[in-house]
Design an enzyme around this catalytic site. Sequence first.
Site, PDB file in Angstrom:
ATOM      1  N   GLU A  73      -8.092  -4.978  -8.731  1.00  0.00           N
ATOM      2  CA  GLU A  73      -7.478  -3.826  -8.063  1.00  0.00           C
ATOM      3  C   GLU A  73      -7.799  -3.904  -6.581  1.00  0.00           C
ATOM      4  O   GLU A  73      -8.912  -4.272  -6.204  1.00  0.00           O
ATOM      5  CB  GLU A  73      -8.008  -2.519  -8.667  1.00  0.00           C
ATOM      6  CG  GLU A  73      -7.516  -1.251  -8.012  1.00  0.00           C
ATOM      7  CD  GLU A  73      -6.003  -1.124  -7.997  1.00  0.00           C
ATOM      8  OE1 GLU A  73      -5.448  -0.948  -6.891  1.00  0.00           O
ATOM      9  OE2 GLU A  73      -5.379  -1.226  -9.070  1.00  0.00           O
ATOM     10  N   ASP A 123       5.070  -3.044  -9.256  1.00  0.00           N
ATOM     11  CA  ASP A 123       6.191  -2.594  -8.436  1.00  0.00           C
ATOM     12  C   ASP A 123       7.445  -3.385  -8.822  1.00  0.00           C
ATOM     13  O   ASP A 123       7.454  -4.611  -8.753  1.00  0.00           O
ATOM     14  CB  ASP A 123       5.869  -2.813  -6.959  1.00  0.00           C
ATOM     15  CG  ASP A 123       6.819  -2.067  -6.030  1.00  0.00           C
ATOM     16  OD1 ASP A 123       8.007  -1.931  -6.386  1.00  0.00           O
ATOM     17  OD2 ASP A 123       6.376  -1.626  -4.958  1.00  0.00           O
ATOM     18  N   ASP A 159       9.068   0.453 -16.429  1.00  0.00           N
ATOM     19  CA  ASP A 159      10.053   1.496 -16.732  1.00  0.00           C
ATOM     20  C   ASP A 159      11.385   1.199 -16.045  1.00  0.00           C
ATOM     21  O   ASP A 159      12.266   2.057 -16.008  1.00  0.00           O
ATOM     22  CB  ASP A 159       9.529   2.875 -16.313  1.00  0.00           C
ATOM     23  CG  ASP A 159       9.321   2.989 -14.810  1.00  0.00           C
ATOM     24  OD1 ASP A 159       9.005   1.964 -14.176  1.00  0.00           O
ATOM     25  OD2 ASP A 159       9.482   4.101 -14.266  1.00  0.00           O
TER      26      ASP A 159
END
EC number: 2.1.1.33
Length: 217
Positions: A73, A123, A159
Amino acid sequence: MVQDLEQKLWSIASGIPFSSDYFLQASPIRKLKKENLFSKVFETYFLELGSGWGEVAISMALQRPNTGFILMEKKFDRIRHTIREIEKHSLDNVKILCVNFNWFLEEVFEENLFSEILLNFPDPWPKKRHHKKRTVNSKFLESLKILLPEKGKFYFATDYGPYARKVIRLFRDSKAFSPEKVELKSERNEIPVSHFERKKREEGKRIYYIDRVLVQK
């Protein structure tokens, strides 16, 4: 020029403004091996790319004490939150690597280190001119082949339908990966639900799960 850029990126990647016992330090000259990840060697190792607030890996780490979890991260606020949660649960099987995995991935770890790799909701870069910035591409699949052993698993979720379809095509073209059962799933029980995933579900968004097994190195 290329070498100078790479050195600059390594410098940025190692520039963390705080310290923690839960950090791993990446090096441009020495890859991380299982022997120097934790104070002990675990049965298996799990890598989460873009671990966010850490809730997915921490939930899994509590249930799987014999697996070492490595979280990559780059956002400091999320890292700090994750460290607090690790300390809260006194976990000894979670470490964090503050490195942008879009810059460095197979350069960081020894081959065949991870039995499972997770990439949740990267992203999607929906505009066509930005597609080259997407994480999952043919080069990324080559990185997976380096880090996973045969029968190692890769979990992906998005998504954004067009991204999901592109990822499926990439895997079809690769030939090195095979679906466990189906190419695309609407549910996934192996991985806990993240905050982002729960939010998208509440918004009525469809989630696309694409899980693959490495069958050919």
